[in-house]
Motif scaffolding. Structure first.
Motif, PDB file in Angstrom:
ATOM      1  N   TYR B  28       5.870  -3.124 -12.231  1.00  0.00           N
ATOM      2  CA  TYR B  28       6.543  -2.680 -12.607  1.00  0.00           C
ATOM      3  C   TYR B  28       5.722  -1.658 -11.588  1.00  0.00           C
ATOM      4  CZ  TYR B  28       7.812   2.623 -13.614  1.00  0.00           C
ATOM      5  OH  TYR B  28       7.504   4.182 -13.190  1.00  0.00           O
ATOM      6  N   GLY B  29       4.063  -1.454 -11.540  1.00  0.00           N
ATOM      7  CA  GLY B  29       3.316  -0.714 -10.377  1.00  0.00           C
ATOM      8  C   GLY B  29       3.655  -1.186  -8.963  1.00  0.00           C
ATOM      9  N   ILE B  30       4.163  -3.030  -9.125  1.00  0.00           N
ATOM     10  CA  ILE B  30       4.506  -3.498  -7.917  1.00  0.00           C
ATOM     11  C   ILE B  30       5.927  -3.029  -6.723  1.00  0.00           C
ATOM     12  CG2 ILE B  30       5.176  -5.649  -6.013  1.00  0.00           C
ATOM     13  CD1 ILE B  30       3.359  -7.045  -8.056  1.00  0.00           C
ATOM     14  N   TYR B  31       7.011  -2.298  -8.269  1.00  0.00           N
ATOM     15  CA  TYR B  31       8.100  -2.213  -7.798  1.00  0.00           C
ATOM     16  C   TYR B  31       7.950  -0.580  -7.202  1.00  0.00           C
ATOM     17  CZ  TYR B  31      12.086   1.180  -8.633  1.00  0.00           C
ATOM     18  OH  TYR B  31      13.585   1.946  -8.561  1.00  0.00           O
ATOM     19  N   PRO B  40      10.767   8.298  -5.491  1.00  0.00           N
ATOM     20  CA  PRO B  40       8.851   8.736  -6.353  1.00  0.00           C
ATOM     21  C   PRO B  40       8.393   7.819  -6.571  1.00  0.00           C
ATOM     22  CG  PRO B  40      10.567  10.131  -7.389  1.00  0.00           C
ATOM     23  CD  PRO B  40      11.481   9.169  -6.444  1.00  0.00           C
ATOM     24  N   GLY B  41       6.834   7.737  -6.327  1.00  0.00           N
ATOM     25  CA  GLY B  41       5.551   7.218  -6.350  1.00  0.00           C
ATOM     26  C   GLY B  41       4.933   6.793  -5.739  1.00  0.00           C
ATOM     27  N   GLY B  42       4.456   5.678  -4.951  1.00  0.00           N
ATOM     28  CA  GLY B  42       3.843   5.458  -4.009  1.00  0.00           C
ATOM     29  C   GLY B  42       2.336   4.930  -4.057  1.00  0.00           C
ATOM     30  N   GLY B  43       1.464   4.798  -3.687  1.00  0.00           N
ATOM     31  CA  GLY B  43       0.272   3.811  -3.360  1.00  0.00           C
ATOM     32  C   GLY B  43      -0.258   4.086  -4.464  1.00  0.00           C
ATOM     33  N   PHE B  44      -1.053   5.220  -4.707  1.00  0.00           N
ATOM     34  CA  PHE B  44      -1.981   5.359  -5.347  1.00  0.00           C
ATOM     35  C   PHE B  44      -1.175   5.817  -6.844  1.00  0.00           C
ATOM     36  CE2 PHE B  44      -4.785   8.781  -7.787  1.00  0.00           C
ATOM     37  CZ  PHE B  44      -5.846   9.075  -7.370  1.00  0.00           C
ATOM     38  N   ALA B  45       0.066   6.301  -7.482  1.00  0.00           N
ATOM     39  CA  ALA B  45       0.289   6.037  -8.870  1.00  0.00           C
ATOM     40  C   ALA B  45       0.557   3.838  -9.138  1.00  0.00           C
ATOM     41  CB  ALA B  45       1.285   6.807  -8.709  1.00  0.00           C
ATOM     42  N   GLY B  46       1.249   3.704  -8.100  1.00  0.00           N
ATOM     43  CA  GLY B  46       1.891   1.935  -8.012  1.00  0.00           C
ATOM     44  C   GLY B  46       0.152   1.650  -8.152  1.00  0.00           C
ATOM     45  N   GLY B  47      -1.205   2.065  -7.943  1.00  0.00           N
ATOM     46  CA  GLY B  47      -2.337   1.174  -7.417  1.00  0.00           C
ATOM     47  C   GLY B  47      -2.641   0.969  -9.330  1.00  0.00           C
ATOM     48  N   VAL B  48      -2.554   2.342  -9.554  1.00  0.00           N
ATOM     49  CA  VAL B  48      -2.956   2.597 -10.793  1.00  0.00           C
ATOM     50  C   VAL B  48      -2.786   1.961 -11.255  1.00  0.00           C
ATOM     51  CG1 VAL B  48      -3.680   4.581 -13.090  1.00  0.00           C
ATOM     52  CG2 VAL B  48      -4.113   5.407 -10.808  1.00  0.00           C
ATOM     53  N   ILE B  49      -1.423   2.624 -12.007  1.00  0.00           N
ATOM     54  CA  ILE B  49      -1.066   0.692 -13.145  1.00  0.00           C
ATOM     55  C   ILE B  49      -1.175  -0.439 -13.053  1.00  0.00           C
ATOM     56  CG2 ILE B  49       1.629   0.427 -13.711  1.00  0.00           C
ATOM     57  CD1 ILE B  49       2.922   3.262 -12.377  1.00  0.00           C
ATOM     58  N   ILE B  50      -1.432  -1.329 -11.349  1.00  0.00           N
ATOM     59  CA  ILE B  50      -1.732  -1.938 -11.688  1.00  0.00           C
ATOM     60  C   ILE B  50      -2.824  -2.461 -11.609  1.00  0.00           C
ATOM     61  CG2 ILE B  50      -2.611  -4.336  -9.789  1.00  0.00           C
ATOM     62  CD1 ILE B  50      -0.254  -3.272  -7.822  1.00  0.00           C
ATOM     63  N   ALA B  51      -3.827  -1.477 -11.949  1.00  0.00           N
ATOM     64  CA  ALA B  51      -5.342  -1.906 -12.288  1.00  0.00           C
ATOM     65  C   ALA B  51      -5.242  -1.654 -14.252  1.00  0.00           C
ATOM     66  CB  ALA B  51      -5.995  -0.799 -11.633  1.00  0.00           C
ATOM     67  N   LEU B  52      -4.000  -0.960 -14.594  1.00  0.00           N
ATOM     68  CA  LEU B  52      -3.999  -0.494 -15.684  1.00  0.00           C
ATOM     69  C   LEU B  52      -3.331  -2.076 -16.556  1.00  0.00           C
ATOM     70  CD1 LEU B  52      -2.912   2.929 -15.887  1.00  0.00           C
ATOM     71  CD2 LEU B  52      -4.738   2.344 -17.025  1.00  0.00           C
ATOM     72  N   CYS B 121       1.570   1.065   4.479  1.00  0.00           N
ATOM     73  CA  CYS B 121       0.510   1.919   4.161  1.00  0.00           C
ATOM     74  C   CYS B 121       0.282   2.612   2.740  1.00  0.00           C
ATOM     75  CB  CYS B 121       0.686   3.478   4.376  1.00  0.00           C
ATOM     76  SG  CYS B 121       0.129   4.113   6.097  1.00  0.00           S
ATOM     77  N   ASN B 122       1.310   2.466   2.226  1.00  0.00           N
ATOM     78  CA  ASN B 122       1.242   2.156   1.051  1.00  0.00           C
ATOM     79  C   ASN B 122       0.909   1.140   0.002  1.00  0.00           C
ATOM     80  OD1 ASN B 122       2.232   4.480  -0.367  1.00  0.00           O
ATOM     81  ND2 ASN B 122       4.318   4.249  -0.291  1.00  0.00           N
ATOM     82  N   ILE B 123       0.942   0.279   0.831  1.00  0.00           N
ATOM     83  CA  ILE B 123       0.781  -1.600  -0.234  1.00  0.00           C
ATOM     84  C   ILE B 123      -1.248  -1.106   0.325  1.00  0.00           C
ATOM     85  CG2 ILE B 123       0.088  -3.434   0.349  1.00  0.00           C
ATOM     86  CD1 ILE B 123       3.569  -3.341   1.107  1.00  0.00           C
ATOM     87  N   ALA B 124      -1.488  -0.707   1.305  1.00  0.00           N
ATOM     88  CA  ALA B 124      -3.179  -0.413   1.139  1.00  0.00           C
ATOM     89  C   ALA B 124      -3.541   0.721   0.632  1.00  0.00           C
ATOM     90  CB  ALA B 124      -3.366   0.271   3.391  1.00  0.00           C
ATOM     91  N   ILE B 125      -2.996   1.225   0.417  1.00  0.00           N
ATOM     92  CA  ILE B 125      -3.958   2.390  -0.556  1.00  0.00           C
ATOM     93  C   ILE B 125      -3.680   2.023  -1.581  1.00  0.00           C
ATOM     94  CG2 ILE B 125      -3.478   4.612  -1.817  1.00  0.00           C
ATOM     95  CD1 ILE B 125      -2.468   5.654   0.921  1.00  0.00           C
ATOM     96  N   CYS B 126      -2.267   1.238  -2.139  1.00  0.00           N
ATOM     97  CA  CYS B 126      -2.515   0.109  -3.779  1.00  0.00           C
ATOM     98  C   CYS B 126      -3.711  -0.281  -3.936  1.00  0.00           C
ATOM     99  CB  CYS B 126      -1.401  -0.419  -4.003  1.00  0.00           C
ATOM    100  SG  CYS B 126      -0.797  -1.839  -4.503  1.00  0.00           S
ATOM    101  N   PHE B 127      -3.754  -1.722  -2.356  1.00  0.00           N
ATOM    102  CA  PHE B 127      -5.074  -2.256  -2.710  1.00  0.00           C
ATOM    103  C   PHE B 127      -6.355  -1.500  -3.320  1.00  0.00           C
ATOM    104  CE2 PHE B 127      -2.738  -5.664  -0.445  1.00  0.00           C
ATOM    105  CZ  PHE B 127      -3.085  -6.439  -1.313  1.00  0.00           C
ATOM    106  N   LYS B 128      -6.643  -0.253  -2.797  1.00  0.00           N
ATOM    107  CA  LYS B 128      -8.059   0.385  -2.117  1.00  0.00           C
ATOM    108  C   LYS B 128      -7.787   0.958  -3.750  1.00  0.00           C
ATOM    109  CE  LYS B 128     -10.781   2.785  -0.394  1.00  0.00           C
ATOM    110  NZ  LYS B 128     -12.030   2.199  -0.850  1.00  0.00           N
TER     111      LYS B 128
END
Lengths: 182, 150
Positions: B28-31, B40-52, B121-128
């Motif tokens: 879901y985070g990757i999606y 709606p979504g984006g790198g920040f929210a997705g990155g948080v979900i992946i970290a979670l 950019c979304n993917i970069a922010i997700c990594f970060k």
């Protein structure tokens, strides 16, 4: 509009409970309830991007971070409240409210923003960036320079956590910490 | 205190449920990240979900298994990688003219591969963000344990 006021009342109640309750876990859950209310408020105001971020960050991170990492013996403050401090805080709040009243009179009313710059974004966002999510096109194309600085926030958070929590930061006054413990 | 905890982590129920859900959370985070420019979504929210999802693993199975999946060195690497990637995308904009210029072909709207640099950019922010949040959690966990034992 009516449901927004109910949500605001719910959030204010949650915040008061979070401050006043004695048990720390209940307090964290009350703050989480405030975050949930804020997330639903973002949804009502048609900002689903913010709602998703708010839900993920505020509730989950707050509860999981605090619940998983907190220690059993939580120090509680039992000293008497300082009178001078309370008076100064009240003075500052009063001053803030006074100047906020003066400043906020000139703002446009709720739900009717001044559409000078954003009108341009709305009109040409899809054509210029090709992104159908206008929020993404604003934060990553028109305003990407701001996002560049914002992305380093968590790096700063890591440094802050390490600075506060490492071994040398916790030593007692007369305790000597060896070099390799840091 | 008492030493009844033999294996790290929570009970069997929590472990089973975690085994079922953690992959879905990661997906879901990757999606959310990859569709950040469409819905709606984006790198920040997705990155948080992946970290979670990794934090979820750590809560259920203890810190050793989670650090074997994503060690703190790897998290530090991903954090730096995200920052460098984001900055590189910005600097590559000078090809077209200015900082953060959208220099890639924009494609059709509502396609997954559209909108130029925005998905990158979304993917970069997700990594970060993901690696950063995970690093905060690891720092909190690792620095807590030895103090409790000593």
């Amino acid at each position: 509009m009516f449901e927004l006021y109910i949500l605001l009342l719910f959030m204010i109640l949650g915040a008061i409970i979070a401050v006043e309750i004695k048990d720390l876990l209940s307090s964290v859950i009350a703050v989480g309830a405030v975050g949930l209310g804020l997330s639903v408020a973002f949804l009502i105001l048609k900002a689903p991007d913010l709602a998703i971020t708010q839900l993920a960050v505020e509730i989950l991170c707050l509860i999981i971070l605090i619940r998983a990492t907190i220690r059993r013996d939580i120090p509680t403050l039992n000293r008497r409240k300082e009178v001078v401090g309370s008076i100064i805080v009240l003075l500052f709040i009063g001053g803030f409210l006074f100047f906020a009243y003066l400043a906020l009179k000139d703002l446009p009313s709720f739900g009717h923003p001044i559409m000078r710059v954003s009108q341009n974004y709305l009109a040409e966002g899809l054509r210029k960036t090709g992104a159908t999510n206008l929020v993404a096109s604003v934060i990553l194309d028109f305003r990407a320079y701001d996002t560049l600085g914002e992305a380093t926030v968590l790096f700063t958070a890591v440094i802050g956590v390490l600075a506060v929590l490492r071994r040398i930061g916790r030593k007692k006054v007369d305790e000597v910490v060896k070099e390799e413990d840091e | 205190m008492n030493k009844k905890i033999k294996q790290p982590g929570m009970t069997l129920i929590v472990k089973t449920i975690t085994r079922l859900t953690v992959g879905l959370i990661l997906l879901y985070g990757i999606y959310i990240v990859t569709h950040g420019h469409i819905s709606p979504g984006g790198g920040f929210a997705g990155g948080v979900i992946i970290a979670l999802s990794f934090i979820h693993l750590m809560l259920a199975f203890g810190k050793d298994l989670a650090l074997r999946k994503l060690s703190e060195k790897l998290a530090a690497f991903f954090e730096s990688f995200g920052a460098i990637m984001f900055l590189t995308i910005g600097l590559l904009g000078f090809i077209g003219g200015y900082f953060f210029f959208n220099f890639i072909f924009k494609g059709k709207p509502f396609n997954l591969f559209s909108a130029g640099i925005i998905p990158l950019c979304n993917i970069a922010i997700c990594f970060k963000v993901g690696a950063g949040l995970f690093a905060v959690f690891v720092a909190l966990i690792l620095l807590k344990v030895p103090i409790k034992k000593e």
